[in-house]
Design a protein around this motif. Structure first.
Motif, PDB file in Angstrom:
ATOM      1  N   THR A  59     -70.526 -22.887 -30.331  1.00  0.00           N
ATOM      2  CA  THR A  59     -69.401 -23.785 -30.598  1.00  0.00           C
ATOM      3  C   THR A  59     -68.323 -23.600 -29.536  1.00  0.00           C
ATOM      4  O   THR A  59     -68.287 -22.602 -28.828  1.00  0.00           O
ATOM      5  CB  THR A  59     -68.797 -23.497 -31.978  1.00  0.00           C
ATOM      6  OG1 THR A  59     -68.343 -22.141 -32.003  1.00  0.00           O
ATOM      7  CG2 THR A  59     -69.822 -23.723 -33.075  1.00  0.00           C
ATOM      8  N   ARG A  60     -67.431 -24.580 -29.442  1.00  0.00           N
ATOM      9  CA  ARG A  60     -66.324 -24.499 -28.497  1.00  0.00           C
ATOM     10  C   ARG A  60     -65.039 -24.815 -29.244  1.00  0.00           C
ATOM     11  O   ARG A  60     -65.023 -25.618 -30.176  1.00  0.00           O
ATOM     12  CB  ARG A  60     -66.537 -25.465 -27.335  1.00  0.00           C
ATOM     13  CG  ARG A  60     -66.558 -26.921 -27.725  1.00  0.00           C
ATOM     14  CD  ARG A  60     -66.916 -27.802 -26.544  1.00  0.00           C
ATOM     15  NE  ARG A  60     -66.855 -29.225 -26.903  1.00  0.00           N
ATOM     16  CZ  ARG A  60     -67.196 -30.201 -26.075  1.00  0.00           C
ATOM     17  NH1 ARG A  60     -67.630 -29.915 -24.855  1.00  0.00           N
ATOM     18  NH2 ARG A  60     -67.111 -31.468 -26.462  1.00  0.00           N
ATOM     19  N   ASP A  61     -63.969 -24.183 -28.805  1.00  0.00           N
ATOM     20  CA  ASP A  61     -62.671 -24.334 -29.457  1.00  0.00           C
ATOM     21  C   ASP A  61     -61.931 -25.499 -28.832  1.00  0.00           C
ATOM     22  O   ASP A  61     -61.728 -25.540 -27.623  1.00  0.00           O
ATOM     23  CB  ASP A  61     -61.847 -23.051 -29.310  1.00  0.00           C
ATOM     24  CG  ASP A  61     -62.549 -21.862 -29.936  1.00  0.00           C
ATOM     25  OD1 ASP A  61     -63.185 -22.062 -30.980  1.00  0.00           O
ATOM     26  OD2 ASP A  61     -62.451 -20.756 -29.366  1.00  0.00           O
ATOM     27  N   GLY A  62     -61.537 -26.434 -29.666  1.00  0.00           N
ATOM     28  CA  GLY A  62     -60.806 -27.585 -29.183  1.00  0.00           C
ATOM     29  C   GLY A  62     -59.537 -27.797 -29.982  1.00  0.00           C
ATOM     30  O   GLY A  62     -59.344 -27.241 -31.067  1.00  0.00           O
ATOM     31  N   TYR A  63     -58.654 -28.622 -29.437  1.00  0.00           N
ATOM     32  CA  TYR A  63     -57.371 -28.881 -30.071  1.00  0.00           C
ATOM     33  C   TYR A  63     -57.037 -30.365 -29.953  1.00  0.00           C
ATOM     34  O   TYR A  63     -57.387 -31.017 -28.963  1.00  0.00           O
ATOM     35  CB  TYR A  63     -56.256 -28.061 -29.418  1.00  0.00           C
ATOM     36  CG  TYR A  63     -56.546 -26.595 -29.374  1.00  0.00           C
ATOM     37  CD1 TYR A  63     -56.306 -25.794 -30.469  1.00  0.00           C
ATOM     38  CD2 TYR A  63     -57.097 -26.012 -28.224  1.00  0.00           C
ATOM     39  CE1 TYR A  63     -56.590 -24.437 -30.447  1.00  0.00           C
ATOM     40  CE2 TYR A  63     -57.395 -24.671 -28.195  1.00  0.00           C
ATOM     41  CZ  TYR A  63     -57.146 -23.877 -29.301  1.00  0.00           C
ATOM     42  OH  TYR A  63     -57.443 -22.550 -29.258  1.00  0.00           O
ATOM     43  N   GLN A  64     -56.401 -30.858 -30.958  1.00  0.00           N
ATOM     44  CA  GLN A  64     -55.890 -32.227 -30.937  1.00  0.00           C
ATOM     45  C   GLN A  64     -54.370 -32.156 -31.058  1.00  0.00           C
ATOM     46  O   GLN A  64     -53.841 -31.676 -32.058  1.00  0.00           O
ATOM     47  CB  GLN A  64     -56.475 -33.058 -32.078  1.00  0.00           C
ATOM     48  CG  GLN A  64     -56.070 -34.531 -32.008  1.00  0.00           C
ATOM     49  CD  GLN A  64     -56.636 -35.336 -33.164  1.00  0.00           C
ATOM     50  OE1 GLN A  64     -56.203 -35.167 -34.301  1.00  0.00           O
ATOM     51  NE2 GLN A  64     -57.618 -36.189 -32.877  1.00  0.00           N
ATOM     52  N   VAL A  65     -53.698 -32.627 -30.026  1.00  0.00           N
ATOM     53  CA  VAL A  65     -52.234 -32.580 -29.970  1.00  0.00           C
ATOM     54  C   VAL A  65     -51.713 -34.000 -30.173  1.00  0.00           C
ATOM     55  O   VAL A  65     -52.106 -34.915 -29.439  1.00  0.00           O
ATOM     56  CB  VAL A  65     -51.734 -32.021 -28.626  1.00  0.00           C
ATOM     57  CG1 VAL A  65     -50.226 -31.837 -28.660  1.00  0.00           C
ATOM     58  CG2 VAL A  65     -52.433 -30.713 -28.293  1.00  0.00           C
ATOM     59  N   ILE A  66     -50.832 -34.155 -31.149  1.00  0.00           N
ATOM     60  CA  ILE A  66     -50.238 -35.453 -31.441  1.00  0.00           C
ATOM     61  C   ILE A  66     -48.737 -35.338 -31.215  1.00  0.00           C
ATOM     62  O   ILE A  66     -48.087 -34.463 -31.796  1.00  0.00           O
ATOM     63  CB  ILE A  66     -50.534 -35.900 -32.884  1.00  0.00           C
ATOM     64  CG1 ILE A  66     -52.052 -35.924 -33.136  1.00  0.00           C
ATOM     65  CG2 ILE A  66     -49.927 -37.276 -33.166  1.00  0.00           C
ATOM     66  CD1 ILE A  66     -52.419 -36.209 -34.580  1.00  0.00           C
ATOM     67  N   PHE A  67     -48.204 -36.210 -30.372  1.00  0.00           N
ATOM     68  CA  PHE A  67     -46.776 -36.147 -30.089  1.00  0.00           C
ATOM     69  C   PHE A  67     -46.269 -37.540 -29.741  1.00  0.00           C
ATOM     70  O   PHE A  67     -47.052 -38.482 -29.540  1.00  0.00           O
ATOM     71  CB  PHE A  67     -46.477 -35.166 -28.941  1.00  0.00           C
ATOM     72  CG  PHE A  67     -47.127 -35.506 -27.635  1.00  0.00           C
ATOM     73  CD1 PHE A  67     -46.479 -36.268 -26.679  1.00  0.00           C
ATOM     74  CD2 PHE A  67     -48.407 -35.050 -27.352  1.00  0.00           C
ATOM     75  CE1 PHE A  67     -47.078 -36.575 -25.474  1.00  0.00           C
ATOM     76  CE2 PHE A  67     -49.018 -35.347 -26.142  1.00  0.00           C
ATOM     77  CZ  PHE A  67     -48.360 -36.115 -25.199  1.00  0.00           C
ATOM     78  N   GLU A  68     -44.943 -37.644 -29.685  1.00  0.00           N
ATOM     79  CA  GLU A  68     -44.286 -38.890 -29.315  1.00  0.00           C
ATOM     80  C   GLU A  68     -43.419 -38.646 -28.086  1.00  0.00           C
ATOM     81  O   GLU A  68     -42.716 -37.637 -28.012  1.00  0.00           O
ATOM     82  CB  GLU A  68     -43.418 -39.428 -30.462  1.00  0.00           C
ATOM     83  CG  GLU A  68     -44.211 -39.888 -31.672  1.00  0.00           C
ATOM     84  CD  GLU A  68     -43.304 -40.434 -32.776  1.00  0.00           C
ATOM     85  OE1 GLU A  68     -42.076 -40.324 -32.616  1.00  0.00           O
ATOM     86  OE2 GLU A  68     -43.834 -40.961 -33.769  1.00  0.00           O
ATOM     87  N   SER A  69     -43.481 -39.589 -27.136  1.00  0.00           N
ATOM     88  CA  SER A  69     -42.686 -39.435 -25.917  1.00  0.00           C
ATOM     89  C   SER A  69     -42.755 -40.729 -25.124  1.00  0.00           C
ATOM     90  O   SER A  69     -43.462 -41.671 -25.492  1.00  0.00           O
ATOM     91  CB  SER A  69     -43.214 -38.258 -25.088  1.00  0.00           C
ATOM     92  OG  SER A  69     -42.403 -38.074 -23.950  1.00  0.00           O
ATOM     93  N   ASN A  70     -42.015 -40.743 -24.007  1.00  0.00           N
ATOM     94  CA  ASN A  70     -42.132 -41.871 -23.092  1.00  0.00           C
ATOM     95  C   ASN A  70     -43.197 -41.554 -22.030  1.00  0.00           C
ATOM     96  O   ASN A  70     -43.756 -40.454 -21.999  1.00  0.00           O
ATOM     97  CB  ASN A  70     -40.794 -42.203 -22.443  1.00  0.00           C
ATOM     98  CG  ASN A  70     -40.175 -41.006 -21.747  1.00  0.00           C
ATOM     99  OD1 ASN A  70     -40.829 -40.334 -20.967  1.00  0.00           O
ATOM    100  ND2 ASN A  70     -38.914 -40.724 -22.048  1.00  0.00           N
ATOM    101  N   PHE A  71     -43.442 -42.506 -21.154  1.00  0.00           N
ATOM    102  CA  PHE A  71     -44.557 -42.354 -20.222  1.00  0.00           C
ATOM    103  C   PHE A  71     -44.345 -41.197 -19.253  1.00  0.00           C
ATOM    104  O   PHE A  71     -45.235 -40.366 -19.054  1.00  0.00           O
ATOM    105  CB  PHE A  71     -44.758 -43.664 -19.433  1.00  0.00           C
ATOM    106  CG  PHE A  71     -45.876 -43.574 -18.430  1.00  0.00           C
ATOM    107  CD1 PHE A  71     -47.196 -43.655 -18.830  1.00  0.00           C
ATOM    108  CD2 PHE A  71     -45.597 -43.391 -17.079  1.00  0.00           C
ATOM    109  CE1 PHE A  71     -48.225 -43.565 -17.898  1.00  0.00           C
ATOM    110  CE2 PHE A  71     -46.619 -43.299 -16.153  1.00  0.00           C
ATOM    111  CZ  PHE A  71     -47.941 -43.387 -16.564  1.00  0.00           C
ATOM    112  N   MET A  72     -43.161 -41.115 -18.641  1.00  0.00           N
ATOM    113  CA  MET A  72     -42.917 -40.096 -17.635  1.00  0.00           C
ATOM    114  C   MET A  72     -42.928 -38.697 -18.249  1.00  0.00           C
ATOM    115  O   MET A  72     -43.476 -37.757 -17.668  1.00  0.00           O
ATOM    116  CB  MET A  72     -41.588 -40.362 -16.927  1.00  0.00           C
ATOM    117  CG  MET A  72     -41.544 -41.678 -16.154  1.00  0.00           C
ATOM    118  SD  MET A  72     -42.881 -41.826 -14.943  1.00  0.00           S
ATOM    119  CE  MET A  72     -42.523 -40.463 -13.848  1.00  0.00           C
ATOM    120  N   SER A  73     -42.319 -38.553 -19.441  1.00  0.00           N
ATOM    121  CA  SER A  73     -42.324 -37.240 -20.104  1.00  0.00           C
ATOM    122  C   SER A  73     -43.733 -36.861 -20.530  1.00  0.00           C
ATOM    123  O   SER A  73     -44.119 -35.685 -20.476  1.00  0.00           O
ATOM    124  CB  SER A  73     -41.387 -37.259 -21.303  1.00  0.00           C
ATOM    125  OG  SER A  73     -40.053 -37.484 -20.892  1.00  0.00           O
TER     126      SER A  73
END
Length: 209
Positions: free
Chosen positions: A154-168
């Protein structure tokens, strides 16, 4: 009357006016010296000593006041820092984090949870995936036995959910790329909610050697 005082009066009466003036002036000088040496000078020295003590106490009072002000300021800063830490902890508690950190990946998680400005984390999830099972490369020794299926690790993965603008968002992803881990990007979803703010979902995993 005492005979010595009477003799002194008689002696003064026997002097002429000039001698009396000289004797009177000398007596005044002696009296002034006596007054200064035995009365006024000790008073002056005592006043100077008390004044010095007062000045020392004033300096100590100013020093203690400054120290007290410094302690108050540092206490307020520490309290403000504690409140900030509490707010940050509460902020991370409100994130929808479904994550059990694998051993050795704690620093990576800290780096993910430390975004740049204008990046608002919404959720962090752990994703454990496995490659499809593959048969062994060599044929079985006995044809009557069923070949065993070997599962990939198995491999360790992550799902990151965030809010921001395009440049950030771009800056945050570049910062993740520079981390001292070999990360592989699985997917990226960029959905504009209210321009310029977008909802971003990033899936990645750690590439093992």
């Amino acid at each position: 009357m005492d005979k010595r005082l009477e003799d002194l009066i008689n002696w003064l009466n026997a002097r002429n006016e000039r001698e009396r003036i000289i004797i009177l002036a000398g007596s005044c000088v002696l009296f002034a010296m006596f007054w200064y040496l035995f009365l006024e000078k000790p008073l002056i020295l005592s006043r100077l000593r008390i004044q010095h003590q007062i000045e020392t106490l004033q300096k100590q009072t100013v020093f203690l006041k400054n120290e007290a002000d410094t302690i108050v300021i540092r206490t307020a800063q520490a309290k403000q820092q504690d409140q900030s830490n509490t707010q940050e902890n509460a902020k991370f508690q409100t994130l929808n984090i479904h994550f059990a950190s694998p051993e050795g990946n704690d620093e990576l998680v800290k780096a993910i949870l430390n975004p740049q400005n204008s990046v608002k984390l919404m959720a962090l999830k752990s994703i454990v995936t496995a490659a499809p099972a593959t048969p062994p490369t060599s044929a079985p020794a006995k044809p009557e036995l069923t070949p065993k299926v070997v599962a990939a690790p198995t491999r360790d993965g992550y799902q990151v959910i965030f809010e921001s603008n395009f440049m950030s968002t771009l800056a945050y992803l570049k910062a993740l790329e520079k981390l001292p881990w070999c990360l592989s990007w699985d997917s990226l979803e960029y959905t504009v909610k209210t321009y310029p703010t977008a909802s971003v979902v990033v899936s990645l995993h750690i590439v093992s050697a």
